[in-house]
Scaffold this active site. Structure first.
Site, PDB file in Angstrom:
ATOM      1  N   ASP A   1       0.835  -1.192   0.000  1.00  0.00           N
ATOM      2  CA  ASP A   1       0.000   0.000   0.000  1.00  0.00           C
ATOM      3  C   ASP A   1       0.871   1.244   0.000  1.00  0.00           C
ATOM      4  OD1 ASP A   1      -2.874  -0.991   0.184  1.00  0.00           O
ATOM      5  OD2 ASP A   1      -1.788  -2.220   1.613  1.00  0.00           O
ATOM      6  N   THR A   2       0.855   1.923  -1.132  1.00  0.00           N
ATOM      7  CA  THR A   2       1.840   2.938  -1.467  1.00  0.00           C
ATOM      8  C   THR A   2       1.184   3.894  -2.461  1.00  0.00           C
ATOM      9  OG1 THR A   2       3.539   1.229  -1.258  1.00  0.00           O
ATOM     10  CG2 THR A   2       4.192   3.200  -2.402  1.00  0.00           C
ATOM     11  N   THR A   3       1.822   5.002  -2.761  1.00  0.00           N
ATOM     12  CA  THR A   3       1.354   5.883  -3.831  1.00  0.00           C
ATOM     13  C   THR A   3       2.509   6.243  -4.744  1.00  0.00           C
ATOM     14  OG1 THR A   3       1.742   7.879  -2.495  1.00  0.00           O
ATOM     15  CG2 THR A   3      -0.467   6.909  -2.420  1.00  0.00           C
TER      16      THR A   3
END
Length: 531
Positions: A345-347
């Site tokens: 879970d990252t951007t």
């Protein structure tokens, strides 16, 4: 014409692509006011930390690639934090931990580096005042923002994590109710912290009242970080690593980023002619999965903080070694070991400004909602990146004070000669090298535009958090013939949804002499916007 989920964004003066529409708007407005690509990237990531708090925030880390058009140079900025001085293997062993906990205050054993990376990048390449860049995030935090569907779904999935600590529960689950899409959420304490950073810059986060509150709240809950750990943190400017691929030069962040696994896979694939394949054929998927498997073996053998462990990058990225590895590409897949379990879970956000400067930046809390621990009155949700350290004395990524852990974050850029061609990246843990492999080969080998390259069905080989085996997940938009053929060849195919979020959220901008072309991943909530 290849069908896409949305038109390719076209512009001439500047472009952004992010995983949330409000962040894209914030970045575009900065460009329109004359801000640089770095200015826009700071506004974007600060905004994402408010409106996309399950994926990122000021309590996490960031890795940057920055192209300075005036000099033609690409700079890498390592915004990952080091383990605190009290974070030792013996500390955890004495408390009967076989692994570092993945949630709670003990998961936050490394300093969050994102905010310092904003300030370091701004000092070198910024134009507009930092206070202006943080204003959209402050406004959304103080006045409220509408919860998007992916945030609501993620909160429901890990509600037990959000309810584990009273302050997290009261902040992210007001009235102890799970949010639904279009609920309005305010984060006033985070707004105050961001206002302090806007006024004081880096010291506003790593020194003074904010740092004291972070450290005190963690220690009172059993955590290890201290004010001295926070004050000592600095981001690091480094030289990017690169390789060539069919006449292009591909740049990545160096270790402790896993970016070299992407470059290794491209080197292996370059030994094969893709001309007789399509980019959804079993032959294509098999080749890229096998190249990934070979690159991951070396990644897992070596990757950690290079200040603590030798990583033979020159050998790993050599064309001779790639030629040797290409001979090991099996006609049938080799049995897969268990591998490490990774969060995803990252951007990823990408920006190109009117002067031709460009940024690819990946910012992350690691798992969804990170540690699940909000650090006191700061409103800062702490990441859990340090939980990926090993407690095994013989492991290269073993926990040691002052050490940076193996990092999945890996921003990318592709050049044709001296000219910037593609700015790209993705979230997704194990999937980041794989999606990057797909994007580059689909653009270079198959001539796809950036949006259709992002939209095309994807796969994920490996083990994500909660899974006990390495499967080959494949979106069900692949043909039944491709899926069946890969199963026949021995791949452990597991079908997932047509636009499954496990595949990550990719963003990309293609740069030509006259026009910028942007794409954003429909698996996320973002947009590519230009002017």
């Amino acid at each position: 014409m290849t069908r896409t989920t949305r038109p390719v964004a076209l512009a001439r003066n500047g472009m952004v692509s992010t995983p949330h529409y409000l962040a894209s708007t914030a970045g575009l407005q900065v460009l329109q006011e004359g801000g640089t690509a770095v200015d826009a990237a700071i506004a974007i990531n600060a905004t994402l930390g408010v409106v996309y708090p399950h994926m990122t925030g000021p309590g996490g880390d960031a890795f940057w690639l920055i192209h300075d058009a005036a000099t033609g140079r690409v700079h890498a900025l390592n915004g990952s934090g080091r383990a605190g001085a009290h974070a030792t293997r013996s500390y955890f062993r004495q408390r009967d931990h076989r692994e570092i906990p993945t949630r709670g205050p003990l998961a936050a054993v490394t300093v969050p580096g994102a905010v310092d990376s904003w300030c370091s990048a701004h000092e070198r390449f910024g134009s507009l005042p930092l206070a202006r860049l943080l204003q959209p995030a402050i406004t959304y935090a103080r006045e409220g923002f509408a919860v998007c569907d992916s945030y609501a779904a993620c909160a429901a999935e890990v509600a037990h994590v959000l309810r584990a600590h009273p302050l997290t529960r009261s902040t992210l689950l007001p009235r102890d109710r799970l949010p639904i899409m279009a609920d309005v959420l305010t984060l006033p304490q985070l707004a105050e912290t961001l206002e302090t950073v806007a006024e004081k810059g880096r010291p506003g986060f790593y020194e003074g009242p904010v740092a004291e509150e972070i450290a005190t709240s963690l220690q009172q809950a059993g955590g290890l970080l201290t004010t001295e750990d926070l004050a000592a943190h600095r981001s690091e400017w480094t030289e990017p690593i690169s390789t060539t691929y069919r006449g292009y030069r591909c740049y990545q962040a160096p270790p402790n980023s896993q970016g070299f696994a992407h470059l290794m896979a491209l080197n292996i694939v370059e030994n094969f002619d893709l001309g007789g394949m399509t980019d959804s054929s079993p032959e294509y998927v098999h080749l890229l999965v096998e190249a990934t498997r070979l690159a991951f073996a070396d990644r897992d053998r070596y990757l950690t903080d290079p200040d603590f462990h030798d990583i033979p990058l020159r050998h790993l990225l050599s064309k001779d070694y790639a030629a040797e590895l290409s001979k090991r590409v099996a006609p049938r897949p080799a049995p897969a070991g268990p591998g490490a379990r990774m969060g995803g879970d990252t951007t990823c956000s990408v920006v190109v400004d009117s002067a031709g400067n460009a940024v690819s930046v990946i910012q992350s809390l690691y798992h969804e909602f990170g540690s699940g621990f909000i650090a006191g009155r700061t409103g800062v949700l702490m990441h859990n990146r340090g939980s990926f350290f090993s407690l095994d004395d013989a492991h290269p990524n073993r926990l040691e004070p002052g050490k940076r852990t193996f990092h999945t974050l890996m921003p990318g850029m592709l050049f044709r000669g001296e000219n910037l061609d593609l700015v790209y990246g993705t979230m997704g843990g194990e999937g980041q090298p794989q999606t990057s492999n797909a994007l580059v080969t689909r653009v270079v080998d198959f001539g796809r535009d950036v949006q259709s390259a992002i939209d095309a069905p994807r796969w994920l080989y490996g083990r994500t958090w909660g899974d006990e085996r390495r499967d080959l997940r494949m979106e069900d938009r692949f043909s039944s013939g491709t899926l069946d053929e890969l199963r026949t060849w021995g791949h452990p195919v597991r079908e997932v949804g047509s636009w499954d979020g496990v595949m990550g959220h990719a963003q990309a901008i293609r740069v030509t002499d006259d026009v910028l072309m942007g794409g954003a991943d429909p698996r996320g909530d973002g947009l590519a916007l230009g002017w």
